[in-house]
Design a protein around this motif. Structure first.
Motif, PDB file in Angstrom:
ATOM      1  N   MET A 236       0.858  -1.198   0.000  1.00 16.65           N
ATOM      2  CA  MET A 236       0.000   0.000   0.000  1.00 16.65           C
ATOM      3  C   MET A 236       0.891   1.243   0.000  1.00 16.65           C
ATOM      4  SD  MET A 236      -2.557  -0.890   3.119  1.00 16.65           S
ATOM      5  CE  MET A 236      -2.569  -2.561   3.776  1.00 16.65           C
ATOM      6  N   GLU A 237       0.308   2.336  -0.464  1.00 14.88           N
ATOM      7  CA  GLU A 237       0.977   3.630  -0.350  1.00 14.88           C
ATOM      8  C   GLU A 237       0.143   4.531   0.548  1.00 14.88           C
ATOM      9  OE1 GLU A 237       2.647   7.460  -2.948  1.00 14.88           O
ATOM     10  OE2 GLU A 237       1.707   5.757  -3.984  1.00 14.88           O
ATOM     11  N   ALA A 238       0.783   5.094   1.559  1.00 14.18           N
ATOM     12  CA  ALA A 238       0.105   6.020   2.473  1.00 14.18           C
ATOM     13  C   ALA A 238       0.123   7.418   1.866  1.00 14.18           C
ATOM     14  CB  ALA A 238       0.803   6.014   3.823  1.00 14.18           C
ATOM     15  N   LEU A 239      -1.046   8.048   1.803  1.00 15.20           N
ATOM     16  CA  LEU A 239      -1.177   9.379   1.210  1.00 15.20           C
ATOM     17  C   LEU A 239      -1.798  10.332   2.229  1.00 15.20           C
ATOM     18  CD1 LEU A 239      -2.581   8.122  -2.209  1.00 15.20           C
ATOM     19  CD2 LEU A 239      -0.256   8.965  -1.788  1.00 15.20           C
ATOM     20  N   LEU A 240      -1.178  11.479   2.385  1.00 18.39           N
ATOM     21  CA  LEU A 240      -1.616  12.453   3.387  1.00 18.39           C
ATOM     22  C   LEU A 240      -2.774  13.300   2.844  1.00 18.39           C
ATOM     23  CD1 LEU A 240      -0.997  13.772   6.175  1.00 18.39           C
ATOM     24  CD2 LEU A 240       0.507  15.365   4.953  1.00 18.39           C
ATOM     25  N   ARG A 241      -3.754  13.548   3.706  1.00 12.61           N
ATOM     26  CA  ARG A 241      -4.886  14.402   3.368  1.00 12.61           C
ATOM     27  C   ARG A 241      -5.111  15.416   4.491  1.00 12.61           C
ATOM     28  NH1 ARG A 241      -3.787  12.362  -0.731  1.00 12.61           N
ATOM     29  NH2 ARG A 241      -5.118  11.203  -2.175  1.00 12.61           N
ATOM     30  N   TRP A 242      -5.750  16.554   4.119  1.00 10.51           N
ATOM     31  CA  TRP A 242      -6.030  17.603   5.110  1.00 10.51           C
ATOM     32  C   TRP A 242      -7.500  17.982   5.034  1.00 10.51           C
ATOM     33  CZ3 TRP A 242      -3.860  23.279   4.641  1.00 10.51           C
ATOM     34  CH2 TRP A 242      -4.290  24.026   5.745  1.00 10.51           C
ATOM     35  N   ARG A 243      -8.179  17.787   6.152  1.00  7.68           N
ATOM     36  CA  ARG A 243      -9.583  18.193   6.240  1.00  7.68           C
ATOM     37  C   ARG A 243      -9.649  19.530   6.970  1.00  7.68           C
ATOM     38  NH1 ARG A 243     -11.369  14.014   8.358  1.00  7.68           N
ATOM     39  NH2 ARG A 243     -12.365  12.957   6.591  1.00  7.68           N
ATOM     40  N   HIS A 244      -9.760  20.604   6.174  1.00 11.72           N
ATOM     41  CA  HIS A 244      -9.809  21.952   6.741  1.00 11.72           C
ATOM     42  C   HIS A 244     -11.207  22.214   7.306  1.00 11.72           C
ATOM     43  CE1 HIS A 244      -9.634  26.352   6.966  1.00 11.72           C
ATOM     44  NE2 HIS A 244      -8.321  26.281   6.774  1.00 11.72           N
ATOM     45  N   PRO A 245     -11.311  22.778   8.516  1.00 12.06           N
ATOM     46  CA  PRO A 245     -12.630  22.968   9.131  1.00 12.06           C
ATOM     47  C   PRO A 245     -13.555  23.881   8.339  1.00 12.06           C
ATOM     48  CG  PRO A 245     -10.892  24.071  10.409  1.00 12.06           C
ATOM     49  CD  PRO A 245     -10.217  23.209   9.392  1.00 12.06           C
ATOM     50  N   GLN A 246     -13.029  24.822   7.566  1.00 19.56           N
ATOM     51  CA  GLN A 246     -13.875  25.720   6.772  1.00 19.56           C
ATOM     52  C   GLN A 246     -13.829  25.391   5.277  1.00 19.56           C
ATOM     53  OE1 GLN A 246     -11.735  27.432   9.226  1.00 19.56           O
ATOM     54  NE2 GLN A 246     -13.543  27.186  10.554  1.00 19.56           N
TER      55      GLN A 246
END
Length: 675
Positions: free
Chosen positions: A449-459
């Protein structure tokens, strides 16, 4: 009472005129210097200029009085004489203060001229009152009024000339001519005032007596000339030594930031149109790092000379060096077409090879352009817009120019917002990791597997990694974020192994900044130990540019990491700066074919490139993984060429860990039914 007849020594009158001209010229030069100076420097020039001009005018007045012969002895009251000199200095101060205002209308200029003129009148008639003699002095009212009018007119004209020449160079033909006219005006006021005086005495002997004191005349003249000469000498030194140090770049002899500030205040008129071009060399830091700063300095000198030659035929174009490899071109009144044509010429010129100390250097530049008044009228606004456009040129691939538009401003503002919010995101754990499977298309099973970073911005919701990863790298936040990702991946891998979901290696992308920190080995070793994992459960992915970077000990760090059992994958192979001659020396285990080639695998040339990459990997005994596979045709082509490890939407998209188990069960079920 006998009316005394007044006679004048012509040579002394001429001397008074010479003093008036020198004082006027010094005043015009001081006016431009005062206006361009700032802070305490301006105050110092204001005080010096007022003193010199005041003393010059007063000396002219005193010499003019010494030129007069009335047949009786004359002495002077010291207190009143000094008071008249103070009035002259005060009048000069009013004149200079009036020139400092940015916007001056005729009414304000007239008000300043009135107070200056009255100061000169007070100086003159106070000086006359200082005369101590047996004669009685009276004045013809209408001639006295004329002298006041001449003083006011001369003062108004002086203020106008001060404003007119405040941006002129220290030596200027028109400035010299104006000094001659001002000298006539100053002398005209004095001798008109003298003409108003009537001397009467009971003791005068016609043709007898002498009030001419050659020693006093010489002393006053020498003092006046020394004072004026000192100012002119100080201005010359300031112009040729101090100003050069303050306003010119010592390396290239181009105007610097201070020179730019002065240029915009005095010579750039945004209302008439103009352009600002930010010029920045691409990869100049590499020259300094590899060949040394001496070579870098010589390169900048050659660059400055080429830029001078390129703009030599353009009127109202001025070149500045802001520092490092940053240059700025300010251009008055060009059309957009001319600006773009000049930008193209600059790029073409700078692409020609530079020869520096027997080193042949191939350089490129990026240019950001702002236009006045469309993008602003002030220096700061135009420079900010040009800088924003320069950033876009760099981001678009360098070696190009870009003209500012409002979308760039919005993008820049969003970028600043994201950079600010990134720190909060790390502290508040707004990041999460998704996992994309790597599938063995021959065995039909999960291989990694490849780990991929994500960002959940509150706005703003989910922010694309293509947007926030470059910001994190520039700000340095990528280092703590990557350390968190490694720890998170190892922890999740331990959970999957304990629950029996999967026992495959997981790969993590590594930034160049991680190798620069030189802590990567310790971070990986600590996470593996914390979760009791073997090194073979983890892979790190690096780009070609990181692998070929000689500025840090990448190879040495990779060798230590591989000693832990961690495998190394070269990501996006074929799109970077790799050298096939050194590929076999790089400590890597896997080559990943970039999705750019996979997407166009229906094109024969791309197929040839893919086939060669697979052949290179096989001959070097490296595994090969194809990224971005989305169709069955792509997968079958890769299989036929010998690439069995597939990553892409054809098998599975990136998914959070809680979905991965369900997806794997469904995929395994499909594979079982197919068999």
């Amino acid at each position: 009472m006998v009316q005394l007849h007044v006679h004048y020594n012509g040579w002394v009158v001429f001397l008074s005129y010479v003093i008036a001209v020198l004082a006027s010229y010094s005043a015009l030069v001081a006016a431009s210097k005062i206006y361009r100076a700032e802070g305490r420097i301006r105050s110092a020039w204001l005080a010096a200029g007022s003193f010199v001009m005041g003393c010059g005018v007063w000396s002219m007045h005193f010499v003019g009085m010494l030129a007069m012969h009335v047949g009786v002895h004359v002495h002077y009251n010291l207190g009143l004489t000094l008071l008249s000199g103070f009035a002259s200095i005060a009048a000069s101060y009013i004149a200079f203060r009036a020139t400092l205002r940015e916007e001056v209308n005729l009414l304000k200029l007239g008000g300043g001229g009135f107070f200056m003129g009255m100061g000169i009148v007070i100086m003159h008639y106070t000086g006359m009152a200082a005369m101590q003699t047996d004669a009685v002095i009276s004045y013809e009212p209408w001639i006295l009024a004329c002298s006041v009018a001449v003083a006011l007119a001369a003062s108004y004209a002086a203020l106008y000339l001060f404003r007119l020449f405040r941006f002129a160079p220290d030596f200027n033909v028109w400035k010299m001519a104006s000094s001659l006219v001002m000298g006539v005006a100053v002398c005209g006021m004095h001798y008109t005032g003298m003409a108003a005086a009537r001397f009467q005495s009971d003791s005068a002997v016609p043709g007898g007596g002498s009030d001419f004191d050659p020693y006093l005349l010489a002393a006053v003249s020498v003092i006046a000339l020394v004072i004026v000469g000192t100012l002119i000498g100080a201005l010359f030194f300031d112009r040729n030594v101090l100003e050069r140090m303050a306003y010119l770049d010592s390396l290239t002899s181009l105007p610097n930031r201070h020179g730019l500030h002065r240029y915009f205040e005095g010579r750039f008129s945004a209302a008439n149109g103009g352009a600002v071009l930010f010029i920045d060399l691409d990869r100049f830091k590499t020259v300094n790092d590899t060949l040394g700063h001496d070579v870098g300095d010589l390169l900048l000198q050659q660059l400055a000379e080429r830029l001078r030659e390129t703009i030599a035929g353009e009127e109202k174009a001025e070149l500045f060096r802001l520092g490092g490899d940053e240059f700025l071109l300010a251009w008055g009144e060009p059309s957009v077409e001319k600006v773009e044509a000049l930008a193209v010429r600059i790029l073409r010129t700078l692409k020609q090879p530079f020869v520096v100390n027997e080193n042949v250097l191939y350089m490129t530049a990026s240019i950001g352009i702002s236009l006045a008044p469309a993008h602003g009228t002030e220096r700061s606004a135009l420079m900010k817009a040009a800088d924003t456009a320069l950033y876009r040129s760099k981001a678009a691939g360098k070696n190009r120019y870009c003209i500012y538009d409002e979308n760039m401003e919005r993008e820049q503002f969003r970028r600043l917002e994201l950079e600010r919010d990134l720190r909060k995101a790390y502290a508040e754990r707004q990041f999460f990791v998704v996992y994309q499977p790597k599938w063995d298309s021959v065995s039909d099973c999960l291989s990694g597997m490849e780990a991929l970073l994500r960002w959940r911005h509150p706005q703003l919701g989910i922010i694309s990694p293509m947007e926030f990863i470059p910001i994190a790298e520039e700000s340095g936040l990528i280092i703590p974020i990557t350390e968190w990702v490694i720890d998170e991946v190892c922890g999740q891998n331990r959970k999957w192994r304990e629950t029996g979901v999967a026992s495959v290696p997981v790969s993590v992308n590594m930034s160049r900044r991680m190798f620069e920190s030189e802590d990567l080995f310790e971070v990986i070793a600590a996470s593996l130990e914390r979760y009791r994992l073997q090194g073979s459960t983890l892979e790190i992915e690096i780009t070609e540019s990181v692998a070929m970077n000689n500025s840090v000990d990448v190879v040495g760090q990779l060798q230590r990491i591989r000693a832990l059992g961690v495998r190394v994958s070269m990501d996006d192979f074929g799109t970077g700066y790799s050298s096939l001659g050194s590929l076999d020396e790089m400590p890597v285990d896997i080559l990943k074919i970039d999705q750019v080639f996979i997407r166009k695998s229906n094109i024969q040339t791309k197929r040839a490139i893919i086939s060669n990459i697979i052949a290179i990997a096989r001959n070097l005994e490296l595994e090969v993984v194809a990224e971005g596979v989305e169709t069955k045709e792509q997968m079958e082509f890769l299989q036929a060429r010998g690439c069995r490890l597939i990553q892409g939407y054809y098998y599975g998209k990136p998914m959070p860990p809680e979905e991965f188990g369900r997806w794997l069960d469904q995929r395994t079920m499909i594979g079982t039914e197919g068999r």
